[in-house]
Design a protein around this motif. Structure first.
Motif, mmCIF file in Angstrom:
data_model
loop_
_atom_site.group_PDB
_atom_site.id
_atom_site.type_symbol
_atom_site.label_atom_id
_atom_site.label_comp_id
_atom_site.label_asym_id
_atom_site.label_seq_id
_atom_site.Cartn_x
_atom_site.Cartn_y
_atom_site.Cartn_z
ATOM 1 N N ILE A 211 45.950 30.031 52.133
ATOM 2 C CA ILE A 211 44.857 30.404 51.235
ATOM 3 C C ILE A 211 45.205 31.598 50.348
ATOM 4 O O ILE A 211 44.800 31.666 49.186
ATOM 5 N N ASN A 212 45.986 32.534 50.874
ATOM 6 C CA ASN A 212 46.338 33.725 50.094
ATOM 7 C C ASN A 212 47.461 33.472 49.099
ATOM 8 O O ASN A 212 47.747 34.311 48.246
ATOM 9 N N PHE A 213 48.123 32.307 49.208
ATOM 10 C CA PHE A 213 49.212 31.979 48.293
ATOM 11 C C PHE A 213 48.728 31.153 47.097
ATOM 12 O O PHE A 213 49.418 31.086 46.073
ATOM 13 N N LEU A 214 47.565 30.529 47.235
ATOM 14 C CA LEU A 214 47.083 29.642 46.178
ATOM 15 C C LEU A 214 46.460 30.442 45.048
ATOM 16 O O LEU A 214 45.762 31.434 45.277
ATOM 17 N N SER A 215 46.696 29.989 43.816
ATOM 18 C CA SER A 215 46.151 30.670 42.644
ATOM 19 C C SER A 215 44.623 30.643 42.673
ATOM 20 O O SER A 215 44.018 29.637 43.051
ATOM 21 N N PRO A 216 43.967 31.745 42.252
ATOM 22 C CA PRO A 216 42.497 31.755 42.192
ATOM 23 C C PRO A 216 41.949 30.794 41.147
ATOM 24 O O PRO A 216 40.745 30.543 41.119
ATOM 25 N N TYR A 217 42.834 30.263 40.290
ATOM 26 C CA TYR A 217 42.399 29.313 39.261
ATOM 27 C C TYR A 217 42.736 27.868 39.628
ATOM 28 O O TYR A 217 42.567 26.969 38.817
ATOM 29 N N LEU A 218 43.218 27.669 40.856
ATOM 30 C CA LEU A 218 43.439 26.321 41.389
ATOM 31 C C LEU A 218 42.138 25.904 42.075
ATOM 32 O O LEU A 218 41.853 26.321 43.192
ATOM 33 N N CYS A 219 41.345 25.102 41.384
ATOM 34 C CA CYS A 219 39.943 24.932 41.796
ATOM 35 C C CYS A 219 39.630 23.642 42.543
ATOM 36 O O CYS A 219 38.546 23.531 43.112
ATOM 37 N N GLY A 220 40.506 22.692 42.534
ATOM 38 C CA GLY A 220 40.182 21.411 43.150
ATOM 39 C C GLY A 220 40.268 21.448 44.669
ATOM 40 O O GLY A 220 41.161 22.070 45.236
ATOM 41 N N TYR A 221 39.318 20.798 45.332
ATOM 42 C CA TYR A 221 39.352 20.585 46.780
ATOM 43 C C TYR A 221 39.399 21.891 47.575
ATOM 44 O O TYR A 221 40.039 21.977 48.610
ATOM 45 N N ARG A 222 38.721 22.923 47.077
ATOM 46 C CA ARG A 222 38.704 24.201 47.791
ATOM 47 C C ARG A 222 37.265 24.656 47.983
ATOM 48 O O ARG A 222 36.465 24.624 47.041
ATOM 49 N N LYS A 223 36.952 25.067 49.193
ATOM 50 C CA LYS A 223 35.603 25.524 49.501
ATOM 51 C C LYS A 223 35.285 26.769 48.679
ATOM 52 O O LYS A 223 36.070 27.721 48.618
ATOM 53 N N GLY A 224 34.120 26.758 48.019
ATOM 54 C CA GLY A 224 33.717 27.886 47.195
ATOM 55 C C GLY A 224 34.179 27.779 45.758
ATOM 56 O O GLY A 224 33.809 28.610 44.928
ATOM 57 N N PHE A 225 35.006 26.776 45.456
ATOM 58 C CA PHE A 225 35.463 26.563 44.087
ATOM 59 C C PHE A 225 34.795 25.286 43.564
ATOM 60 O O PHE A 225 34.356 24.446 44.316
ATOM 61 N N SER A 226 34.752 25.146 42.266
ATOM 62 C CA SER A 226 34.086 23.979 41.693
ATOM 63 C C SER A 226 34.564 23.788 40.262
ATOM 64 O O SER A 226 35.220 24.658 39.679
ATOM 65 N N THR A 227 34.200 22.639 39.688
ATOM 66 C CA THR A 227 34.490 22.420 38.262
ATOM 67 C C THR A 227 33.749 23.443 37.409
ATOM 68 O O THR A 227 34.261 23.877 36.383
ATOM 69 N N GLN A 228 32.556 23.831 37.849
ATOM 70 C CA GLN A 228 31.784 24.809 37.072
ATOM 71 C C GLN A 228 32.520 26.137 36.973
ATOM 72 O O GLN A 228 32.567 26.756 35.903
ATOM 73 N N TYR A 229 33.110 26.585 38.076
ATOM 74 C CA TYR A 229 33.862 27.835 38.041
ATOM 75 C C TYR A 229 35.086 27.712 37.136
ATOM 76 O O TYR A 229 35.387 28.620 36.351
ATOM 77 N N ALA A 230 35.804 26.587 37.255
ATOM 78 C CA ALA A 230 36.983 26.379 36.409
ATOM 79 C C ALA A 230 36.602 26.423 34.931
ATOM 80 O O ALA A 230 37.282 27.052 34.109
ATOM 81 N N LEU A 231 35.506 25.773 34.585
ATOM 82 C CA LEU A 231 35.050 25.731 33.191
ATOM 83 C C LEU A 231 34.541 27.082 32.723
ATOM 84 O O LEU A 231 34.829 27.521 31.604
ATOM 85 N N LEU A 232 33.770 27.771 33.573
ATOM 86 C CA LEU A 232 33.212 29.068 33.178
ATOM 87 C C LEU A 232 34.300 30.113 32.970
ATOM 88 O O LEU A 232 34.189 30.969 32.090
ATOM 89 N N SER A 233 35.339 30.044 33.794
ATOM 90 C CA SER A 233 36.442 30.980 33.640
ATOM 91 C C SER A 233 37.054 30.858 32.247
ATOM 92 O O SER A 233 37.345 31.861 31.581
ATOM 93 N N LEU A 234 37.244 29.620 31.793
ATOM 94 C CA LEU A 234 37.754 29.378 30.436
ATOM 95 C C LEU A 234 36.745 29.811 29.379
ATOM 96 O O LEU A 234 37.069 30.555 28.446
ATOM 97 N N LEU A 235 35.500 29.366 29.513
ATOM 98 C CA LEU A 235 34.483 29.590 28.491
ATOM 99 C C LEU A 235 34.224 31.069 28.253
ATOM 100 O O LEU A 235 34.121 31.519 27.099
#
Length: 629
Positions: A211-235
């Motif tokens: 978990i500590n090696f994965l990028s904070p912007y790798l959002c798929g299939y991770r608890k607490g991450f979502s498409t909304q977070y991935a999109l909001l980070s960009l927007l």
């Protein structure tokens, strides 16, 4: 209509669901067209799908392994590590990751197995004529010790994942376009129920380590991450840049058969670079190799075929292994940021100079293409899209590989339509169109249904249309908001069979809020998680807590950032969210238990909300808040 089909609960859902849901599983016959011939016989269809899925990767023309010599080695894991020790991805991982401990799979107790059995979903059974989930649960006290012993002796001691748990029934799932074309289906694997238990044990232990090696912007299939977070980070990064008169650009990249192209040996080498022991890698390689599948069409099966690469779609462990496999692309593309969810990868750049944006996009596109190539993945440049935002006067293009891609006025990114002005009227209009169709279906059958069933259908199939990434598109236009409210009002009139009560009174009767106010409540929940550093509080980078040295009268908790424009400044989560949070009464804001906060915030209606949708337009004055009290 047969009243039994709407009074009996089971028959009700079976009858009504096809009218309202786009994702209804039926046993209707699949027909395929090949060589101008219509094929409807299930054995032939199963065989066609099996051949297509088996050869899907080889047809992409991905190059074969080019590796170091491995003389004198017999262990398949050691061969894989040696083969790829000079691979660019392995070097990137070793340059960017500090390994403190080595990963090994740990023993488990019977109670752990029984817990995993109890967490199984009764609705999801395993392969054909395998142990049903419900029966496995009923016998968990008997099966638990046996499965625990298999884990200890066969998996940990002999480092073998049981072969019988690697046999998959594959169901072709339609994606889009022509239903008669085999190419428009993807394979979803159904594995034995017991396999899911062992996979979850492996998945939890691996995830705790990586978990500590994965990028904070790798959002798929991770608890607490979502498409909304991935999109909001960009927007939000785009809006911040555009608010300062800058430019932004993104290239939406499309991968072909991403899950199916994963090279097992390279994955093993990557896991070793992340600190996995030889013993643990032998177990993972055993899990990956010697897998067999057959295509299931109703009760007809194709012959068995062997999988020589990829991870099974539909497995528990596959998504995590996929994430680990692609994680080092974030190390490779350092001059751009990446919006990622699963196999959707979108590098983007924000800069004050348009030329710099294009140069960085083109350069890093070359790096991305090179990364995909050496990692045995295939980029489909024909389906790549370019989006450029900023105050420009010419049509822009970029070179991606050997292709020239002209900018699009709007693109679909992770299921949301976004245009180069960062407006979402088109996306929300499409949502309204889908919701209207379902509302029309509800209106046709409403007279046969009880109030409770009408309301359940409204909540499940119509209001739910607005629940996907609502924070991302919440700053839409006033005309669109009027369209949403009109649809919402019509729906409530059908549910309550009421044609005279005002919309506001219908909302009170329903004990609910407008879609916009629901979105505001959703945003408040996300801010709560960010401010209190809870799991899933991924928006915390957008907000700054006030750190006053003096006891001021202001109860503001978040610093409101400075802005320059309305469209890109005021209509941003970093600005609007900070004001919104500060406007929430402190007795709600300071609730310490998350579930209690969620319950209270869903009763809260913002007073004098600063967004334009909550304001009235007054001639010669503009948008102002007019109290309804």
């Amino acid at each position: 209509m047969d009243l039994n089909k709407v009074t009996d609960n089971k028959e009700f859902w079976k009858t009504i669901k096809p009218f309202l849901s786009d994702k209804v599983t039926t046993f209707s016959k699949i027909s395929l067209i090949a060589n101008n011939e219509v094929i409807s016989e299930e054995p032939k269809i199963a065989s066609m799908f099996s051949n297509f899925f088996e050869n899907a990767v080889s047809s992409l023309g991905i190059k074969k392994d080019e590796c170091n010599e491995c003389f004198g080695l017999s262990n398949p894991v050691e061969i894989a590590i040696k083969k790829f020790e000079q691979h660019p991805s392995i070097k990137l991982i070793k340059e960017n990751v500090s390994i403190m401990n080595t990963f090994d799979f740990m023993p488990i107790e019977t109670i752990d197995v029984i817990k995993e059995i109890s967490n199984l979903d009764n609705k999801k059974n395993g392969t054909f004529k395998n142990i049903p989930t419900r029966r496995l649960k009923d016998a968990s006290d008997i099966c638990g010790p046996i499965l625990c012993n298999i884990w200890k002796e066969q998996v940990l001691l002999n480092k073998i994942f049981p072969n019988k748990l690697k046999l998959a029934d594959v169901t072709p799932v339609f994606k889009k376009k022509d239903k008669n074309s085999v190419e428009n289906y993807r394979p979803v694997s159904v594995l034995p129920t017991v396999s899911k238990i062992f996979e979850r044990i492996m998945q939890k232990q691996i995830n705790d380590y990586v978990i500590n090696f994965l990028s904070p912007y790798l959002c798929g299939y991770r608890k607490g991450f979502s498409t909304q977070y991935a999109l909001l980070s960009l927007l939000e990064k785009w809006k911040s840049c555009l608010d300062n008169k800058g430019f932004c650009g993104a290239i939406l990249m499309d991968l072909s058969k991403a899950f199916d192209t994963i090279n097992h040996e390279l994955l093993i080498a990557k896991l070793h670079a992340y600190g996995f022991s030889i013993d643990s890698l032998e177990i993972i390689l055993s899990y990956l190799q010697d897998r067999w599948q057959r295509v299931k069409i109703n009760t007809t099966f194709s012959s068995w075929t062997q999988l020589i690469q990829g991870v099974p779609q539909g497995s528990v462990l596959g998504p995590l292994l996929f994430n680990i496999y692609i994680n080092d692309i974030f190390f490779a593309l350092k001059e751009v940021e990446i919006c990622n969810f699963a196999d959707d990868t979108t590098p983007y750049v924000c800069d004050s100079n348009l030329k710099t944006v294009l140069e960085k996009l083109e350069y890093n596109s070359e790096l991305a293409i090179a990364w995909f190539e050496v990692n045995y993945m295939k980029l489909n440049t024909d389906k790549c899209h370019l989006l450029i935002s900023g105050n420009k006067h010419e049509h822009i293009y970029a070179k991606v590989g050997h292709d020239v891609i002209w900018e699009s006025n709007s693109v679909k990114l992770l299921g949301v339509t976004i245009d180069n002005d960062l407006k979402f009227d088109k996306h929300v209009s499409n949502i309204c169109l889908k919701a209207n169709r379902k509302l029309s279906a509800l209106a046709r059958v409403s007279k046969f249904l009880s109030f409770q069933k009408r309301r359940t259908l409204f909540k499940s199939f119509i209001e739910s249309q607005f629940k996907y990434c609502p924070i991302f598109w919440m700053f839409h236009g006033r005309q669109i908001n009027k369209k949403i409210n009109n649809l919402h009002e019509r729906a409530l009139r059908i549910v309550y069979n009421d044609t005279t009560t005002s919309f506001q009174d219908l909302l009170i009767k329903d004990k609910s809020f407008t879609i916009h106010h629901q979105n505001i409540q959703t945003l408040a929940i996300e801010i709560y998680k960010a401010v209190n550093d809870l799991p899933g509080g991924n928006l915390k980078e957008l907000f700054v807590k006030r750190n006053d040295n003096y006891n001021l009268r202001s109860e503001s908790e978040l610093v409101v950032p400075g802005i320059n424009t309305v469209t890109r400044g005021k209509k941003s989560i970093r600005y609007f969210g900070s004001i919104l949070w500060n406007s929430i009464p402190s007795n709600i804001r300071n609730i310490e238990i998350f579930e209690v906060f969620k319950k209270e915030i869903k009763k809260w209606r913002p007073i004098n909300c600063p967004c334009q949708l909550c304001k009235n337009y007054v001639g010669n004055l503009g948008f102002v808040n007019i109290s309804n009290n």
